[in-house]
Design a protein around this motif. Structure first.
Motif, PDB file in Angstrom:
ATOM      1  N   GLU A  53       0.820  -1.212   0.000  1.00 36.23           N
ATOM      2  CA  GLU A  53       0.000   0.000   0.000  1.00 36.23           C
ATOM      3  C   GLU A  53       0.856   1.264   0.000  1.00 36.23           C
ATOM      4  OE1 GLU A  53      -2.510  -0.390   3.427  1.00 36.23           O
ATOM      5  OE2 GLU A  53      -3.719  -1.966   2.513  1.00 36.23           O
ATOM      6  N   THR A  54       2.054   1.182   0.555  1.00 34.42           N
ATOM      7  CA  THR A  54       2.940   2.338   0.677  1.00 34.42           C
ATOM      8  C   THR A  54       3.682   2.637  -0.622  1.00 34.42           C
ATOM      9  OG1 THR A  54       3.224   1.824   3.024  1.00 34.42           O
ATOM     10  CG2 THR A  54       4.843   3.293   2.046  1.00 34.42           C
ATOM     11  N   VAL A  55       3.983   1.614  -1.400  1.00 35.95           N
ATOM     12  CA  VAL A  55       4.736   1.797  -2.643  1.00 35.95           C
ATOM     13  C   VAL A  55       3.835   2.416  -3.711  1.00 35.95           C
ATOM     14  CG1 VAL A  55       5.932   0.585  -4.520  1.00 35.95           C
ATOM     15  CG2 VAL A  55       6.324  -0.102  -2.142  1.00 35.95           C
ATOM     16  N   PRO A  56       4.222   3.579  -4.227  1.00 41.83           N
ATOM     17  CA  PRO A  56       3.407   4.213  -5.271  1.00 41.83           C
ATOM     18  C   PRO A  56       3.451   3.433  -6.594  1.00 41.83           C
ATOM     19  CG  PRO A  56       5.014   5.767  -4.349  1.00 41.83           C
ATOM     20  CD  PRO A  56       5.362   4.400  -3.838  1.00 41.83           C
ATOM     21  N   GLN A  57       2.373   3.497  -7.334  1.00 35.79           N
ATOM     22  CA  GLN A  57       2.302   2.866  -8.657  1.00 35.79           C
ATOM     23  C   GLN A  57       3.417   3.419  -9.540  1.00 35.79           C
ATOM     24  OE1 GLN A  57      -0.146   0.477  -9.246  1.00 35.79           O
ATOM     25  NE2 GLN A  57       0.987   0.001 -11.104  1.00 35.79           N
ATOM     26  N   GLY A  58       4.142   2.537 -10.198  1.00 37.64           N
ATOM     27  CA  GLY A  58       5.188   2.934 -11.131  1.00 37.64           C
ATOM     28  C   GLY A  58       6.535   3.278 -10.514  1.00 37.64           C
ATOM     29  N   ALA A  59       6.683   3.082  -9.214  1.00 35.41           N
ATOM     30  CA  ALA A  59       7.937   3.430  -8.536  1.00 35.41           C
ATOM     31  C   ALA A  59       9.061   2.478  -8.921  1.00 35.41           C
ATOM     32  CB  ALA A  59       7.741   3.384  -7.020  1.00 35.41           C
ATOM     33  N   THR A  60      10.286   3.004  -8.888  1.00 35.19           N
ATOM     34  CA  THR A  60      11.471   2.149  -8.982  1.00 35.19           C
ATOM     35  C   THR A  60      11.873   1.806  -7.562  1.00 35.19           C
ATOM     36  OG1 THR A  60      12.944   4.076  -9.019  1.00 35.19           O
ATOM     37  CG2 THR A  60      12.252   3.153 -11.159  1.00 35.19           C
ATOM     38  N   VAL A  61      12.198   0.532  -7.336  1.00 31.09           N
ATOM     39  CA  VAL A  61      12.415   0.041  -5.970  1.00 31.09           C
ATOM     40  C   VAL A  61      13.724  -0.727  -5.867  1.00 31.09           C
ATOM     41  CG1 VAL A  61      11.493  -1.424  -4.123  1.00 31.09           C
ATOM     42  CG2 VAL A  61       9.916  -0.134  -5.582  1.00 31.09           C
ATOM     43  N   LEU A  62      14.458  -0.437  -4.811  1.00 30.71           N
ATOM     44  CA  LEU A  62      15.619  -1.224  -4.423  1.00 30.71           C
ATOM     45  C   LEU A  62      15.263  -1.908  -3.122  1.00 30.71           C
ATOM     46  CD1 LEU A  62      18.640  -2.067  -4.506  1.00 30.71           C
ATOM     47  CD2 LEU A  62      19.127   0.042  -3.244  1.00 30.71           C
ATOM     48  N   GLU A  63      15.327  -3.228  -3.115  1.00 31.33           N
ATOM     49  CA  GLU A  63      15.119  -3.955  -1.868  1.00 31.33           C
ATOM     50  C   GLU A  63      16.458  -4.517  -1.414  1.00 31.33           C
ATOM     51  OE1 GLU A  63      12.586  -7.397   0.426  1.00 31.33           O
ATOM     52  OE2 GLU A  63      12.605  -7.443  -1.759  1.00 31.33           O
ATOM     53  N   ILE A  64      16.860  -4.115  -0.230  1.00 31.78           N
ATOM     54  CA  ILE A  64      18.087  -4.605   0.393  1.00 31.78           C
ATOM     55  C   ILE A  64      17.714  -5.756   1.315  1.00 31.78           C
ATOM     56  CG2 ILE A  64      19.940  -3.967   1.989  1.00 31.78           C
ATOM     57  CD1 ILE A  64      20.223  -2.624  -0.710  1.00 31.78           C
ATOM     58  N   ALA A  65      18.513  -6.793   1.325  1.00 37.07           N
ATOM     59  CA  ALA A  65      18.258  -7.977   2.158  1.00 37.07           C
ATOM     60  C   ALA A  65      16.918  -8.609   1.789  1.00 37.07           C
ATOM     61  CB  ALA A  65      18.333  -7.636   3.648  1.00 37.07           C
ATOM     62  N   THR A  66      16.763  -8.902   0.503  1.00 31.08           N
ATOM     63  CA  THR A  66      15.500  -9.444   0.001  1.00 31.08           C
ATOM     64  C   THR A  66      15.182 -10.825   0.566  1.00 31.08           C
ATOM     65  OG1 THR A  66      14.151  -9.702  -1.988  1.00 31.08           O
ATOM     66  CG2 THR A  66      16.412 -10.535  -2.116  1.00 31.08           C
ATOM     67  N   GLY A  67      16.196 -11.558   1.013  1.00 26.66           N
ATOM     68  CA  GLY A  67      15.930 -12.914   1.501  1.00 26.66           C
ATOM     69  C   GLY A  67      15.352 -13.761   0.389  1.00 26.66           C
ATOM     70  N   THR A  68      14.192 -14.350   0.649  1.00 30.29           N
ATOM     71  CA  THR A  68      13.575 -15.229  -0.355  1.00 30.29           C
ATOM     72  C   THR A  68      12.654 -14.483  -1.319  1.00 30.29           C
ATOM     73  OG1 THR A  68      11.758 -15.824   1.129  1.00 30.29           O
ATOM     74  CG2 THR A  68      13.732 -17.234   1.181  1.00 30.29           C
ATOM     75  N   GLY A  69      12.665 -13.153  -1.277  1.00 34.00           N
ATOM     76  CA  GLY A  69      11.970 -12.361  -2.284  1.00 34.00           C
ATOM     77  C   GLY A  69      10.501 -12.074  -2.048  1.00 34.00           C
ATOM     78  N   ASN A  70       9.996 -12.326  -0.862  1.00 35.19           N
ATOM     79  CA  ASN A  70       8.561 -12.145  -0.618  1.00 35.19           C
ATOM     80  C   ASN A  70       8.091 -10.701  -0.820  1.00 35.19           C
ATOM     81  OD1 ASN A  70       8.120 -14.837  -0.061  1.00 35.19           O
ATOM     82  ND2 ASN A  70       8.508 -14.594   2.122  1.00 35.19           N
ATOM     83  N   ILE A  71       8.861  -9.738  -0.341  1.00 34.57           N
ATOM     84  CA  ILE A  71       8.435  -8.347  -0.507  1.00 34.57           C
ATOM     85  C   ILE A  71       8.485  -7.957  -1.982  1.00 34.57           C
ATOM     86  CG2 ILE A  71       9.022  -5.938  -0.009  1.00 34.57           C
ATOM     87  CD1 ILE A  71       9.810  -6.841   2.810  1.00 34.57           C
ATOM     88  N   ALA A  72       9.578  -8.276  -2.654  1.00 27.43           N
ATOM     89  CA  ALA A  72       9.691  -7.944  -4.082  1.00 27.43           C
ATOM     90  C   ALA A  72       8.509  -8.518  -4.868  1.00 27.43           C
ATOM     91  CB  ALA A  72      11.014  -8.452  -4.644  1.00 27.43           C
TER      92      ALA A  72
END
Length: 177
Positions: free
Chosen positions: A7-26
């Motif tokens: 809900e916090t990530v705006p539509q169309g945003a570029t995102v860097l995920e640090i410490a993604t682990g198994t990728g659930n957030i991505a």
């Protein structure tokens, strides 16, 4: 937590995920973000995350091995930076925090579970995790996490509380706010 981050990530945003682990957030934000670079220091975690992403056919997620202390991206190169469940594990969270703010153009999202002062089954669960290698350098409750983030340079964070067996918060820091 995944729903709150999405809900916090705006539509169309570029995102860097640090410490993604198994990728659930991505994976959970892949339908909103235009591009996601999911990183981890563990090649094994990246391998697991890649398999999950291939199964979901999320074509806007790429992976790279990165060290949180030296992210190797240009200043302000991502709209959003997400670092979930990682700052409490680090020897030098201040240095890592500077890197997160440096590469974020608009926002840093910092989800964290609260393992300090738990009782009952919640305390037993965290003890069980510790037997299998969970080894935080620091533990937080709601108040101490907010204080910690201020010390790390994340002033004026919005904190969205998430109740549960192990409570947590999603802290949102806006670069120019």
């Amino acid at each position: 937590m995944l729903e709150t981050v999405k809900e916090t990530v705006p539509q169309g945003a570029t995102v860097l995920e640090i410490a993604t682990g198994t990728g659930n957030i991505a994976l959970s934000i892949s339908d909103k973000a235009s591009r996601i670079l999911a990183t981890d220091i563990s090649l094994n975690m990246l391998k697991i995350a890649r398999k999950k992403v291939c199964k979901q056919n999320a074509i806007n997620i790429t992976f790279a091995e990165r060290n949180i202390y030296d992210i190797a991206e240009k200043n302000n190169s991502f709209d959003i930076v997400i670092a979930s469940q990682v700052l409490h594990l680090l020897d030098n969270p201040n240095k890592a925090s500077r890197e997160l703010r440096r590469v974020a153009n608009k926002m840093v999202i910092l989800p964290m579970s609260f393992t300090k002062n738990l009782t009952g089954i919640s305390r037993a669960k965290v003890g069980f995790y510790k037997i299998f290698g969970f080894s935080p350098k620091r533990e937080f409750d709601k108040e101490s996490y907010a204080e910690f983030l201020i010390k790390m340079g994340f002033r004026n964070c919005q904190h969205i509380q998430i109740d549960g067996e192990i409570p947590m918060a999603v802290a949102i820091w806006r670069k120019n706010g």
